[in-house]
Write a protein that holds these residues in place. Structure first.
Motif, PDB file in Angstrom:
ATOM      1  N   GLU A   1      -5.729  12.780   1.488  1.00  0.00           N
ATOM      2  CA  GLU A   1      -4.689  11.505   1.875  1.00  0.00           C
ATOM      3  C   GLU A   1      -5.160  11.245   3.203  1.00  0.00           C
ATOM      4  OE1 GLU A   1      -2.999   8.714  -0.004  1.00  0.00           O
ATOM      5  OE2 GLU A   1      -2.828  10.622  -0.964  1.00  0.00           O
ATOM      6  N   GLN A   2      -5.992   9.964   3.180  1.00  0.00           N
ATOM      7  CA  GLN A   2      -6.187   9.576   4.616  1.00  0.00           C
ATOM      8  C   GLN A   2      -5.161   9.230   5.500  1.00  0.00           C
ATOM      9  OE1 GLN A   2     -10.591   8.026   4.775  1.00  0.00           O
ATOM     10  NE2 GLN A   2      -9.776   7.193   2.747  1.00  0.00           N
TER      11      GLN A   2
ATOM     12  N   VAL B   1       0.821  -1.162  -0.266  1.00  0.00           N
ATOM     13  CA  VAL B   1      -0.052   0.062  -0.076  1.00  0.00           C
ATOM     14  C   VAL B   1       0.850   1.263  -0.044  1.00  0.00           C
ATOM     15  CG1 VAL B   1      -1.816   1.146   1.237  1.00  0.00           C
ATOM     16  CG2 VAL B   1      -1.796  -1.071   1.193  1.00  0.00           C
ATOM     17  N   VAL B   2       0.508   2.222  -0.877  1.00  0.00           N
ATOM     18  CA  VAL B   2       1.401   3.428  -0.779  1.00  0.00           C
ATOM     19  C   VAL B   2       0.430   4.589  -0.357  1.00  0.00           C
ATOM     20  CG1 VAL B   2       2.904   2.663  -2.600  1.00  0.00           C
ATOM     21  CG2 VAL B   2       0.908   3.681  -3.479  1.00  0.00           C
ATOM     22  N   GLY B   3      -0.836   4.363  -0.261  1.00  0.00           N
ATOM     23  CA  GLY B   3      -1.601   5.770   0.158  1.00  0.00           C
ATOM     24  C   GLY B   3      -3.051   5.275   0.186  1.00  0.00           C
ATOM     25  N   SER B   4      -3.905   6.075   0.912  1.00  0.00           N
ATOM     26  CA  SER B   4      -5.122   5.832   1.029  1.00  0.00           C
ATOM     27  C   SER B   4      -5.970   7.025   0.650  1.00  0.00           C
ATOM     28  CB  SER B   4      -5.563   5.491   2.658  1.00  0.00           C
ATOM     29  OG  SER B   4      -5.124   4.378   2.647  1.00  0.00           O
ATOM     30  N   PRO B   5      -5.953   7.598  -0.963  1.00  0.00           N
ATOM     31  CA  PRO B   5      -6.920   8.878  -1.177  1.00  0.00           C
ATOM     32  C   PRO B   5      -8.339   8.706  -1.165  1.00  0.00           C
ATOM     33  CG  PRO B   5      -6.090   7.460  -3.184  1.00  0.00           C
ATOM     34  CD  PRO B   5      -5.363   6.557  -2.059  1.00  0.00           C
TER      35      PRO B   5
ATOM     36  N   PHE C   1     -21.436  13.369  -1.339  1.00  0.00           N
ATOM     37  CA  PHE C   1     -20.756  12.056  -0.542  1.00  0.00           C
ATOM     38  C   PHE C   1     -19.231  11.783  -1.072  1.00  0.00           C
ATOM     39  CE2 PHE C   1     -22.081  11.367  -5.076  1.00  0.00           C
ATOM     40  CZ  PHE C   1     -20.881  10.602  -5.747  1.00  0.00           C
ATOM     41  N   GLY C   2     -19.027  10.868  -0.299  1.00  0.00           N
ATOM     42  CA  GLY C   2     -17.247  10.616  -0.392  1.00  0.00           C
ATOM     43  C   GLY C   2     -17.147   9.075  -0.831  1.00  0.00           C
ATOM     44  N   ILE C   3     -15.870   9.047  -1.432  1.00  0.00           N
ATOM     45  CA  ILE C   3     -15.361   7.757  -2.220  1.00  0.00           C
ATOM     46  C   ILE C   3     -14.100   7.458  -1.631  1.00  0.00           C
ATOM     47  CG2 ILE C   3     -14.932   6.309  -4.066  1.00  0.00           C
ATOM     48  CD1 ILE C   3     -16.466   8.350  -5.842  1.00  0.00           C
ATOM     49  N   ASP C   4     -13.719   6.486  -1.084  1.00  0.00           N
ATOM     50  CA  ASP C   4     -12.398   6.135  -0.375  1.00  0.00           C
ATOM     51  C   ASP C   4     -11.908   4.942  -1.422  1.00  0.00           C
ATOM     52  OD1 ASP C   4     -12.928   7.556   1.712  1.00  0.00           O
ATOM     53  OD2 ASP C   4     -13.469   5.791   3.083  1.00  0.00           O
ATOM     54  N   PHE C   5     -10.395   5.175  -1.567  1.00  0.00           N
ATOM     55  CA  PHE C   5      -9.763   4.288  -2.499  1.00  0.00           C
ATOM     56  C   PHE C   5      -8.570   3.905  -1.774  1.00  0.00           C
ATOM     57  CE2 PHE C   5     -11.715   7.298  -5.282  1.00  0.00           C
ATOM     58  CZ  PHE C   5     -12.147   6.864  -6.374  1.00  0.00           C
ATOM     59  N   VAL C   6      -8.006   2.968  -1.831  1.00  0.00           N
ATOM     60  CA  VAL C   6      -6.472   2.624  -1.786  1.00  0.00           C
ATOM     61  C   VAL C   6      -5.589   2.415  -2.847  1.00  0.00           C
ATOM     62  CG1 VAL C   6      -6.858   0.077  -1.786  1.00  0.00           C
ATOM     63  CG2 VAL C   6      -5.316   0.796  -0.338  1.00  0.00           C
ATOM     64  N   ALA C   7      -4.184   2.887  -2.720  1.00  0.00           N
ATOM     65  CA  ALA C   7      -3.387   3.022  -4.001  1.00  0.00           C
ATOM     66  C   ALA C   7      -2.320   1.998  -3.549  1.00  0.00           C
ATOM     67  CB  ALA C   7      -2.776   4.578  -3.848  1.00  0.00           C
TER      68      ALA C   7
ATOM     69  N   TRP D   1      -7.755   0.875  -5.882  1.00  0.00           N
ATOM     70  CA  TRP D   1      -9.054   0.132  -5.677  1.00  0.00           C
ATOM     71  C   TRP D   1      -9.905   1.052  -5.027  1.00  0.00           C
ATOM     72  CZ3 TRP D   1      -6.470  -4.789  -2.886  1.00  0.00           C
ATOM     73  CH2 TRP D   1      -5.874  -5.512  -3.823  1.00  0.00           C
ATOM     74  N   ALA D   2     -11.261   0.796  -5.649  1.00  0.00           N
ATOM     75  CA  ALA D   2     -12.329   1.658  -4.641  1.00  0.00           C
ATOM     76  C   ALA D   2     -12.619   0.813  -3.563  1.00  0.00           C
ATOM     77  CB  ALA D   2     -13.717   1.874  -5.562  1.00  0.00           C
ATOM     78  N   VAL D   3     -12.650   1.270  -2.455  1.00  0.00           N
ATOM     79  CA  VAL D   3     -12.973   0.404  -1.223  1.00  0.00           C
ATOM     80  C   VAL D   3     -14.424   0.833  -0.492  1.00  0.00           C
ATOM     81  CG1 VAL D   3     -10.554  -0.177  -0.815  1.00  0.00           C
ATOM     82  CG2 VAL D   3     -11.429   1.833   0.206  1.00  0.00           C
TER      83      VAL D   3
END
Length: 498
Positions: free
Chosen positions: A256-257, A233-237, A300-306, A316-318
């Protein structure tokens, strides 16, 4: 101005149970309801609830005021882990390898049939997990998510490196395991059912789910998902989006969470920095278009993982958060103080004046042009800094101390630290954001702010509020660690959002 801002407090709120929502309290308070009814009469008004439920729909109908948001049925379908995952897949977005576990059908009158149904669900969870392990032999950690929980309240994880029988399954693909030992999979499923899950699954919020039995009971009742946790994992945008009733989509902000251990959200940096903005924006718009097709409007919000996968950077959309998020509220506060604008095409925040600064790959700043009329700003936010030393502190005294300690916000430069305090500090909670020319500047300012607060008020942690009350120490130590890493010139230290 008084004519624009009206605060109405339900008069029966102190008499009602603590679990009542604001809408329920309003509906149970005739005087407050009447005041609200008069306030919106003849006005162009709409409701903006945190989450849309049946009570919000009832209030909307009673006041004859529309809701800026999805319907209750839409929220119920797509604010869940299963619903969000299905929506992402329909939008052709990459998601983590995983599987959905539907809820156990309720209403069994026969006790024996009920036991059989629950046992069957336990076997389904174990069976799907084993199949996922066989299909993804290089995944070493799996995450369980309760369907209707939010943030990380319903998270649990299984580290295969700590479970020998599952490691054995992960090392061999199905076409090898079947000819040699056809019953191996059945044995592993049986072991999972009997003891392995209970012994080795780590529950991340033990205040809500103290034991595996309580966790799996809720998992069976409402369903959930099992998903792979990527190793690199390199980030959580994350992204905040707004869709108006006509379907016009606008990206409001990206962040960036920042997480503490056990997937606990403690803050975010603005803007996101783990992936190039263009591919992220394309993913956001694809998901937003699908959301509008499903009837989702409003904020609304969308969480991803890079992550790094086969040497390539992927996202990835999470998760899908069908409400106005904490990060968007902080952005709006920052935007109010700064007076600039977010550029959705570049993902940067631009000021209408000043000198523009850019950071090279080692984080060193260089002046670009004094004639450049757009200057970038970044910030770090945390919305729940809690300490018993804040309780009962007078705001006048608190802000006087801040000025004396050098904790200020420069309105001209739009840099420094600002505090968001709702009403008083009686609850012992502060919301903070620190702004700078770059994310590195902002993170150093945030770390300095927490360090000053720690020296002034001490690191005494309030235990009365449970897990969240320990946030001061968590946030302080995490931000200090990140700030120290950012001082190093190594390019790899920039990936701090994981």
């Amino acid at each position: 101005p008084k004519l624009r801002l009206k605060i109405i407090v339900p008069e029966n709120l102190p008499r009602l149970p603590g679990h009542f929502s604001l809408t329920q309290a309003l509906l149970a308070s005739p005087t407050a309801y009447k005041r609200l009814e008069i306030a919106v009469q003849g006005q162009r008004a709409y409701l903006l609830p945190y989450r849309v439920g049946r009570d919000e729909q009832e209030l909307s109908v009673a006041l004859r005021v529309p809701i800026l948001g999805p319907s209750f049925e839409c929220c119920k379908n797509y604010s869940t882990k299963i619903g969000a995952r299905a929506l992402f897949q329909e939008a052709d977005m990459s998601v983590a390898p995983g599987a959905a576990i539907q809820a156990t059908a309720a209403g069994y009158e026969d006790r024996e049939k009920s036991k059989e149904a629950w046992a069957s669900k336990q076997r389904e969870i174990a069976g799907k997990l084993v199949n996922l392990i066989k299909e993804n032999p290089f995944v070493r950690k799996w995450i369980f998510k309760v369907n209707d929980e939010y943030e990380s309240r319903g998270h649990a994880s299984l580290d295969l490196k700590k479970v020998d029988p599952l490691c054995d399954v992960a090392k061999r693909v199905e076409n090898i395991i079947s000819p040699q030992d056809p019953k191996a999979t059945e044995r592993v499923i049986a072991m999972l059912e009997e003891k392995l899950l209970a012994e080795h699954v780590q529950i991340h919020n033990t205040e809500v789910y103290p034991t595996w039995e309580s966790y799996v009971a809720q998992f069976k009742k409402v369903g959930g998902v099992i998903e792979a946790f990527p190793e690199w994992v390199v980030g959580s945008p994350s992204a905040n989006v707004f869709i108006d009733p006509l379907g016009n989509i606008s990206i409001q902000s990206t962040h960036e969470q920042i997480f503490f251990k056990e997937f606990t959200f403690i803050g975010a940096t603005f803007p996101q920095s783990s992936v190039p903005h263009l591919p992220l924006a394309q993913a956001i718009l694809a998901i937003a278009k699908k959301c509008y097709e499903k009837g989702i409007i409003g904020y609304f919000g969308i969480d991803f993982v890079a992550l790094k996968q086969e040497g390539l950077l992927r996202i990835w959309a999470v998760d899908l958060n069908l409400h106005l998020t904490k990060t968007q509220l902080t952005f709006q506060f920052f935007d109010l103080l700064s007076g600039g604008s977010f550029n959705p095409e570049s993902g940067t925040y631009l000021m209408p004046y000043g000198i523009s600064y850019m950071a090279d790959q080692h984080g060193k700043e260089s002046e670009v042009s004094a004639s450049n009329l757009a200057s970038r700003r970044s910030y770090v936010m945390t919305d729940f800094v809690s300490s018993s030393r804040f309780e009962g502190l007078q705001l006048k005294t608190f802000f006087k101390d801040c000025r004396n300690l050098g904790l200020t916000y420069d309105i001209g430069e739009c840099t420094g630290t600002a505090f968001n305090v709702i009403d008083t500090t009686s609850a012992g909670v502060l919301s903070i954001f620190s702004s700078g020319f770059t994310i590195i500047d902002a993170m150093k300012e945030a770390s300095r702010t927490l360090s000053v607060l720690a020296r002034r008020f001490g690191q005494n942690v309030s235990r009365g509020g449970g897990k969240d009350a320990e946030s001061f120490h968590r946030i302080y130590s995490t931000f200090r660690f990140i700030a120290d890493k950012l001082r190093s010139p190594a390019p790899s230290d920039r990936a701090y959002g994981s």
